[in-house]
Motif scaffolding. Structure first.
Motif, PDB file in Angstrom:
ATOM      1  N   LYS A   8      -4.369   9.565  -3.873  1.00  0.00           N
ATOM      2  CA  LYS A   8      -3.070   8.999  -3.523  1.00  0.00           C
ATOM      3  C   LYS A   8      -3.174   7.474  -3.435  1.00  0.00           C
ATOM      4  O   LYS A   8      -4.036   6.941  -2.737  1.00  0.00           O
ATOM      5  CB  LYS A   8      -2.596   9.570  -2.184  1.00  0.00           C
ATOM      6  N   VAL A   9      -2.275   6.777  -4.148  1.00  0.00           N
ATOM      7  CA  VAL A   9      -2.264   5.312  -4.153  1.00  0.00           C
ATOM      8  C   VAL A   9      -0.976   4.829  -3.480  1.00  0.00           C
ATOM      9  O   VAL A   9       0.132   5.200  -3.888  1.00  0.00           O
ATOM     10  CB  VAL A   9      -2.336   4.743  -5.589  1.00  0.00           C
ATOM     11  N   THR A  10      -1.123   4.003  -2.441  1.00  0.00           N
ATOM     12  CA  THR A  10       0.024   3.512  -1.678  1.00  0.00           C
ATOM     13  C   THR A  10       0.033   1.988  -1.667  1.00  0.00           C
ATOM     14  O   THR A  10      -0.995   1.350  -1.408  1.00  0.00           O
ATOM     15  CB  THR A  10      -0.021   4.015  -0.218  1.00  0.00           C
ATOM     16  N   ILE A  11       1.191   1.402  -1.956  1.00  0.00           N
ATOM     17  CA  ILE A  11       1.356  -0.055  -1.869  1.00  0.00           C
ATOM     18  C   ILE A  11       1.916  -0.407  -0.495  1.00  0.00           C
ATOM     19  O   ILE A  11       2.893   0.190  -0.038  1.00  0.00           O
ATOM     20  CB  ILE A  11       2.305  -0.579  -2.970  1.00  0.00           C
TER      21      ILE A  11
ATOM     22  N   PHE B 290      -2.505  -0.595   8.311  1.00  0.00           N
ATOM     23  CA  PHE B 290      -2.508  -0.082   6.936  1.00  0.00           C
ATOM     24  C   PHE B 290      -3.938   0.201   6.467  1.00  0.00           C
ATOM     25  O   PHE B 290      -4.212   1.239   5.858  1.00  0.00           O
ATOM     26  CB  PHE B 290      -1.836  -1.100   6.014  1.00  0.00           C
ATOM     27  N   ALA B 291      -4.867  -0.724   6.757  1.00  0.00           N
ATOM     28  CA  ALA B 291      -6.261  -0.575   6.323  1.00  0.00           C
ATOM     29  C   ALA B 291      -6.941   0.609   6.994  1.00  0.00           C
ATOM     30  O   ALA B 291      -7.803   1.268   6.402  1.00  0.00           O
ATOM     31  CB  ALA B 291      -7.034  -1.864   6.603  1.00  0.00           C
TER      32      ALA B 291
ATOM     33  N   VAL C  35      -3.071  -0.498  -1.620  1.00  0.00           N
ATOM     34  CA  VAL C  35      -2.980  -1.762  -2.346  1.00  0.00           C
ATOM     35  C   VAL C  35      -2.139  -2.723  -1.510  1.00  0.00           C
ATOM     36  O   VAL C  35      -1.010  -2.389  -1.113  1.00  0.00           O
ATOM     37  CB  VAL C  35      -2.337  -1.575  -3.735  1.00  0.00           C
ATOM     38  N   CYS C  36      -2.672  -3.906  -1.235  1.00  0.00           N
ATOM     39  CA  CYS C  36      -1.950  -4.879  -0.429  1.00  0.00           C
ATOM     40  C   CYS C  36      -2.266  -6.283  -0.942  1.00  0.00           C
ATOM     41  O   CYS C  36      -3.033  -6.445  -1.894  1.00  0.00           O
ATOM     42  CB  CYS C  36      -2.302  -4.743   1.052  1.00  0.00           C
ATOM     43  N   GLY C  37      -1.659  -7.299  -0.329  1.00  0.00           N
ATOM     44  CA  GLY C  37      -1.877  -8.649  -0.839  1.00  0.00           C
ATOM     45  C   GLY C  37      -1.420  -9.719   0.130  1.00  0.00           C
ATOM     46  O   GLY C  37      -1.010  -9.443   1.259  1.00  0.00           O
TER      47      GLY C  37
ATOM     48  N   VAL D  85      -1.537  -3.273 -10.393  1.00  0.00           N
ATOM     49  CA  VAL D  85      -2.857  -2.854  -9.916  1.00  0.00           C
ATOM     50  C   VAL D  85      -2.829  -1.369  -9.528  1.00  0.00           C
ATOM     51  O   VAL D  85      -3.759  -0.611  -9.853  1.00  0.00           O
ATOM     52  CB  VAL D  85      -3.309  -3.720  -8.717  1.00  0.00           C
ATOM     53  N   ALA D  86      -1.771  -0.939  -8.848  1.00  0.00           N
ATOM     54  CA  ALA D  86      -1.652   0.470  -8.453  1.00  0.00           C
ATOM     55  C   ALA D  86      -1.659   1.376  -9.691  1.00  0.00           C
ATOM     56  O   ALA D  86      -2.322   2.426  -9.705  1.00  0.00           O
ATOM     57  CB  ALA D  86      -0.372   0.682  -7.644  1.00  0.00           C
TER      58      ALA D  86
END
Length: 299
Positions: free
Chosen positions: A2-5, A216-217, A270-272, A284-285
């Motif tokens: 699972k990929v979450t932004i 989030f992390a 995924v964060c920034g 990126v996701a």
């Protein structure tokens, strides 16, 4: 997998506003200059370059005439406006309202400190665009501090008024504040004998991201932090991720993804930084999802 932004990541209001102003202006004009990188992200700068935005330096500004120049969110010192007036340059002012308010506060405090033979101290990064704009409100007299040794530049026998660059960490500001208080007391005996006024001028939209990012992390097996290497905000926020989740990786784009980071992992976040565009995090996701599909096919 699972990929979450992270929906709290990405542009702050000031950067989003500046980019929108640039894009709106370029719809009507073939040529628009920007004083410095509009955002500390090379890929976004390149995207806007392809639309017609040209980055210039302050030296370039001196030689331009009869054109339009965008002032980015970081703000500018008074000299920039004087140059524009002299050279018949139309300024598209996208200075962040938070920064403009701070510039006004610094200017007023400087006028008071001049009367009291005091000092304006700014907690910030030397040479940063916002700091240059703030220092400009003090005729270049502000003392910039970022590291412990920088405090040696302060005269602790004179009044001190402290401000912060809006994007610095709250923890760092209060640490510097405490150290100044200690040095004032050590020099003067009682703190009250010398005036000290500390102003927490950090943008809360930025500072609130630290606890949000920690949460989030914690919720992810792997963290992919997307940012330009030149973003000081990006470096600081990545350290927040890494301190919370040791499986955190700093990348500029999807080409830097490494398959081994995701082996045996179930969730990826995924964060920034405040300078990271959402379209880049989505890119990126999608890159991670492609890698995941390839790993599944290989097994």
């Amino acid at each position: 997998m699972k990929v979450t932004i992270d929906q709290n990541s990405g542009y702050c209001f000031g950067v989003e506003f500046a980019i929108q102003m640039a894009e709106d202006e370029m719809e009507e004009s073939d040529n628009l200059y920007c004083l410095g990188d509009i955002v500390h992200n090379d890929m976004e700068v390149q995207r806007l370059h392809e639309k017609g935005l040209r980055i210039i330096s302050r030296e370039d500004l001196e030689n331009l005439r009869n054109c339009k120049v965008l002032i980015r969110a970081h703000g500018e010192p008074p000299e920039t406006y004087q140059t524009a007036l002299k050279n018949n340059i139309e300024l598209i002012d996208a200075s962040c309202p938070v920064v403009l308010k701070l510039q006004n506060r610094v200017k007023n405090a400087f006028d008071q400190m001049e009367k009291a033979d005091g000092q304006i101290v700014i907690y910030g990064k030397p040479g940063h665009a916002e700091v240059i704009g703030l220092t400009g409100q003090t005729m270049g007299k502000a003392i910039i501090v970022m590291h412990d040794e920088d405090l040696d530049k302060i005269d602790f026998t004179k009044p001190v008024t402290l401000f912060s660059q809006t994007t610095k960490s709250t923890q760092g500001f209060y640490r510097i504040k405490a150290m100044i208080e200690e040095r004032l007391q050590a020099t003067n005996g009682e703190l009250e004998t010398v005036a000290f006024n500390a102003n927490d001028s950090i943008c809360r939209q930025v500072s609130n991201r630290e606890p949000q990012l920690q949460q989030f992390a914690q919720e992810q097996d792997v963290i992919i932090f997307v940012s330009s290497k030149k973003s000081s905000n990006g470096k600081a926020l990545f350290e927040v991720c890494r301190a919370t989740n040791p499986h955190s990786y700093f990348i500029a784009n999807e080409e830097e993804l490494q398959p081994e980071w995701f082996e045996g992992m179930n969730t990826v976040g995924v964060c920034g930084a405040t300078s990271t565009p959402m379209w880049l995090m989505e890119q990126v996701a999608n890159g991670i999802r492609t890698l995941d599909s390839e790993l599944l096919e290989a097994t």
